[in-house]
Design an enzyme around this catalytic site. Structure first.
Site, PDB file in Angstrom:
ATOM      1  N   ASP A 239      49.162  41.061  41.068  1.00 45.08           N
ATOM      2  CA  ASP A 239      48.558  42.314  40.602  1.00 45.08           C
ATOM      3  C   ASP A 239      48.698  43.397  41.677  1.00 45.08           C
ATOM      4  O   ASP A 239      49.170  44.518  41.409  1.00 45.08           O
ATOM      5  CB  ASP A 239      47.072  42.028  40.301  1.00 45.08           C
ATOM      6  CG  ASP A 239      46.390  43.115  39.491  1.00 45.08           C
ATOM      7  OD1 ASP A 239      47.087  44.044  39.040  1.00 45.08           O
ATOM      8  OD2 ASP A 239      45.161  43.027  39.321  1.00 45.08           O
TER       9      ASP A 239
ATOM     10  N   THR B 103      47.378  30.673  38.385  1.00 49.28           N
ATOM     11  CA  THR B 103      47.530  29.556  39.333  1.00 49.28           C
ATOM     12  C   THR B 103      47.391  29.973  40.798  1.00 49.28           C
ATOM     13  O   THR B 103      47.632  29.169  41.694  1.00 49.28           O
ATOM     14  CB  THR B 103      48.875  28.825  39.125  1.00 49.28           C
ATOM     15  OG1 THR B 103      49.953  29.721  39.440  1.00 49.28           O
ATOM     16  CG2 THR B 103      49.026  28.325  37.713  1.00 49.28           C
TER      17      THR B 103
ATOM     18  N   TYR C  97      42.943  32.476  40.751  1.00 45.95           N
ATOM     19  CA  TYR C  97      42.107  31.903  39.688  1.00 45.95           C
ATOM     20  C   TYR C  97      42.142  30.369  39.649  1.00 45.95           C
ATOM     21  O   TYR C  97      41.486  29.746  38.807  1.00 45.95           O
ATOM     22  CB  TYR C  97      42.473  32.508  38.331  1.00 45.95           C
ATOM     23  CG  TYR C  97      41.916  33.908  38.113  1.00 45.95           C
ATOM     24  CD1 TYR C  97      41.098  34.512  39.069  1.00 45.95           C
ATOM     25  CD2 TYR C  97      42.177  34.623  36.953  1.00 45.95           C
ATOM     26  CE1 TYR C  97      40.579  35.799  38.868  1.00 45.95           C
ATOM     27  CE2 TYR C  97      41.657  35.897  36.749  1.00 45.95           C
ATOM     28  CZ  TYR C  97      40.864  36.475  37.707  1.00 45.95           C
ATOM     29  OH  TYR C  97      40.346  37.740  37.497  1.00 45.95           O
TER      30      TYR C  97
HETATM   31  N1  AR6 Z   1      55.863  37.961  42.173  1.00 47.71           N
HETATM   32  C1  AR6 Z   1      55.712  36.820  41.454  1.00 47.71           C
HETATM   33  N2  AR6 Z   1      54.669  35.997  41.599  1.00 47.71           N
HETATM   34  C2  AR6 Z   1      53.733  36.335  42.523  1.00 47.71           C
HETATM   35  C3  AR6 Z   1      53.803  37.511  43.302  1.00 47.71           C
HETATM   36  C4  AR6 Z   1      54.926  38.341  43.095  1.00 47.71           C
HETATM   37  N3  AR6 Z   1      55.098  39.479  43.783  1.00 47.71           N
HETATM   38  N4  AR6 Z   1      52.710  37.548  44.127  1.00 47.71           N
HETATM   39  C5  AR6 Z   1      51.998  36.437  43.866  1.00 47.71           C
HETATM   40  N5  AR6 Z   1      52.604  35.696  42.914  1.00 47.71           N
HETATM   41  P1  AR6 Z   1      47.624  35.474  41.443  1.00 47.71           P
HETATM   42  P2  AR6 Z   1      45.838  34.719  39.221  1.00 47.71           P
HETATM   43  C6  AR6 Z   1      52.213  34.407  42.314  1.00 47.71           C
HETATM   44  O1  AR6 Z   1      46.583  35.154  42.449  1.00 47.71           O
HETATM   45  O2  AR6 Z   1      45.705  33.347  39.747  1.00 47.71           O
HETATM   46  C7  AR6 Z   1      44.408  39.189  41.456  1.00 47.71           C
HETATM   47  O3  AR6 Z   1      43.610  39.622  42.509  1.00 47.71           O
HETATM   48  C8  AR6 Z   1      51.231  33.548  43.069  1.00 47.71           C
HETATM   49  O4  AR6 Z   1      51.890  32.840  44.123  1.00 47.71           O
HETATM   50  O5  AR6 Z   1      48.424  36.706  41.625  1.00 47.71           O
HETATM   51  O6  AR6 Z   1      46.078  34.906  37.746  1.00 47.71           O
HETATM   52  C9  AR6 Z   1      44.004  39.783  40.120  1.00 47.71           C
HETATM   53  O7  AR6 Z   1      43.521  41.101  40.248  1.00 47.71           O
HETATM   54  C10 AR6 Z   1      50.795  32.612  41.948  1.00 47.71           C
HETATM   55  O8  AR6 Z   1      51.775  31.582  41.753  1.00 47.71           O
HETATM   56  O9  AR6 Z   1      47.000  35.592  39.941  1.00 47.71           O
HETATM   57  C11 AR6 Z   1      42.956  38.841  39.645  1.00 47.71           C
HETATM   58  O10 AR6 Z   1      41.697  39.155  40.202  1.00 47.71           O
HETATM   59  C12 AR6 Z   1      50.793  33.512  40.712  1.00 47.71           C
HETATM   60  O11 AR6 Z   1      51.567  34.667  41.090  1.00 47.71           O
HETATM   61  C13 AR6 Z   1      43.404  37.515  40.164  1.00 47.71           C
HETATM   62  O12 AR6 Z   1      44.230  37.796  41.294  1.00 47.71           O
HETATM   63  C14 AR6 Z   1      49.437  33.966  40.235  1.00 47.71           C
HETATM   64  O13 AR6 Z   1      48.606  34.215  41.358  1.00 47.71           O
HETATM   65  C15 AR6 Z   1      44.255  36.775  39.158  1.00 47.71           C
HETATM   66  O14 AR6 Z   1      44.515  35.488  39.640  1.00 47.71           O
END
Ligand code: AR6
Length: 171
Positions: free
Chosen positions: A36, A120, A123
């Site tokens: 995000d 993953t 969250y």
């Molecule tokens: N490109 C692709 N994947 C990514 C990137 C990127 N640039 N950066 C991280 N990931 P998360 P959630 C991966 O925490 O669990 C936020 O603060 C990461 O390694 O981004 O759904 C939001 O505002 C992991 O595999 O999302 C919410 O509050 C995946 O993306 C909360 O985090 C998801 O990790 C959402 O948590």
């Protein structure tokens, strides 16, 4: 059955040139960490401004905005469930995120779409439980929406990439 419309890749979703990238957002849609934060940084302030007007998103649902400075024309913001032991409907809600994102493909003529591994990271949804749900839903949606040419799953690190590949090619 062959799923050659699914591509698993390792990298940063903000640099992927597709019609739409999916953001793993929170209920406020006002930005955060992880993917995000990266999407908001790369898209620029116009994205936050539009998200403010959207006014939030329920868990399992999705909202669409423009992509601003991203190569992607659209950002589909979905809110995955926070993992709370798996007894609060988390699996159902995660599947619903993918379905909700696909609802935009026809009205917005989206032919290529990239997903991160929703829920993953911050969250804490266990990867081994999330990946089969993500892939099953994506396959289901590809059958439902034949106009979509390609779904990319963009894995930010090797464990995520390896898990997606092993689940996709194991069945
Ligand atoms: N490109 C692709 N994947 C990514 C990137 C990127 N640039 N950066 C991280 N990931 P998360 P959630 C991966 O925490 O669990 C936020 O603060 C990461 O390694 O981004 O759904 C939001 O505002 C992991 O595999 O999302 C919410 O509050 C995946 O993306 C909360 O985090 C998801 O990790 C959402 O948590």
């Amino acid at each position: 059955m062959k799923f050659d419309r699914i591509e698993i890749t390792e990298g940063d979703i903000t640099s992927i040139a597709v019609d739409a990238i999916v953001n793993a957002a929170n209920n406020s849609l006002l930005g955060g960490g992880g993917v995000d934060g990266a999407i908001h940084r790369a898209a620029g302030p116009g994205l936050l401004e539009e998200c403010r007007r959207v006014g939030g998103c329920a868990t399992g649902e999705a909202k669409i905005t423009k992509g601003y400075n991203l190569q992607a024309e659209w950002v589909i913001h979905t809110v995955g469930p926070v993992w709370r032991g798996g007894i609060h409907g988390e699996e159902l809600l995660l599947g619903r995120c993918y379905e909700s994102c696909f609802r935009f493909v026809e009205p917005y003529r989206i032919k290529t779409i990239a997903f991160p591994s929703i829920s993953t990271g911050a969250y804490r949804f266990p990867l081994d439980a999330a990946v089969p749900i993500a892939l099953a839903k994506i396959k289901e949606c590809l059958e439902k929406y034949p106009s979509v040419d390609k779904v990319m799953i963009v894995c930010f690190n090797t464990p995520v990439y390896d898990t997606y590949r092993s689940v996709l090619f194991s069945r």
